[in-house]
Write a protein that holds these residues in place. Sequence first.
Motif, PDB file in Angstrom:
ATOM      1  N   SER A   9       0.825  -1.203   0.000  1.00  0.00           N
ATOM      2  CA  SER A   9       0.000   0.000   0.000  1.00  0.00           C
ATOM      3  C   SER A   9       0.863   1.259   0.000  1.00  0.00           C
ATOM      4  N   GLU A  90      -6.913  -3.373   2.096  1.00  0.00           N
ATOM      5  CA  GLU A  90      -7.530  -2.527   1.065  1.00  0.00           C
ATOM      6  C   GLU A  90      -8.230  -3.384   0.015  1.00  0.00           C
ATOM      7  N   THR A  94     -12.299  -3.502  -0.154  1.00  0.00           N
ATOM      8  CA  THR A  94     -12.802  -2.934  -1.403  1.00  0.00           C
ATOM      9  C   THR A  94     -13.759  -3.909  -2.076  1.00  0.00           C
ATOM     10  N   TYR A 104     -15.382   1.500  -0.798  1.00  0.00           N
ATOM     11  CA  TYR A 104     -14.505   1.498   0.376  1.00  0.00           C
ATOM     12  C   TYR A 104     -13.462   2.598   0.253  1.00  0.00           C
ATOM     13  N   PRO A 106     -10.117   3.627   1.982  1.00  0.00           N
ATOM     14  CA  PRO A 106      -9.143   3.052   2.923  1.00  0.00           C
ATOM     15  C   PRO A 106      -8.552   4.090   3.865  1.00  0.00           C
TER      16      PRO A 106
END
Length: 289
Positions: A9, A90, A94, A104, A106
């Motif tokens: 991420s 995530e 999602t 969503y 994050p």
Amino acid sequence: MRWEGDRQSDNIEDRRGGGGGGGFGIGGGTVGIGTIVVALIGSWFFGVSPSTILSLLSGGSPAQVQQAPAHPPANDRETQFVRTVLGYTEDTWTQIFRANGATYSPPHLVLYSGRTPTGGCGTGQSAVGPFYCPADRKVYIDLTFFRMMQQRFKVGGEFTQAYVIAHEVGHHVQNLLGISGKVDSARQHLSERDANAASVRLELQADCFAGVWAYHTNQAKQIIEQGDIESALNAASAIGDDALQRQSRGEVVPDSFTHGTSAQRVRWFKRGLETGSVEQCNTFEARQL
């Protein structure tokens, strides 16, 4: 736990190396140790936010501070692991939100050392462990916490660390769904005993959400190795309110529980892990926790 080579991420703020000092000493800051030992020990593991506990017990309000500068995240193995786990959360949430016709958004995850300002939850400190601040939608972690887990509670391993992160992201999911806001509003009109009971249900749901995350991520990525689940369950058991109170006080006071017993935390994490169903995580309508 298998995770090397998977997507990492970019929703990371690295504030380490900016000073602040601190460590895992209980009783730091302006609140005394006497009446909050158990509360702080409990918040070491998977608390909603340190300011919630500290402000309730001290009668004060969270301090408003300026935001600390962020730096590009380091590239060491530990940081890569955190970024990868956040990426897993995530991807999983999602997909779950999309399947239910929602989007969503994050959270960001803040890495810090010692202490750091937040955008509405006062000053985060290592002593209270990882926490989620609903005001700025960020998860805060001092990575030395994971070493403390192993040293003091004899629980560790990468999947256990992933469970910690997934639990805090579970609080973010509750925030997005409006659950945590409703609980916070209701708590203002409840007795201390009933407010604690509401907090227990909120925390157990976050445990269940962490299990849901593990189920779906393992289905997609086969991340779980032999012994991983046992390690996470041992961590959940070690940090039940009853276990922590027995260790610190020598006695158990159920009315003061805010996170749930060892058996309850294990049960709800397992429910999410075995079913992969958000609907199975409705702790607020469960007759038996």
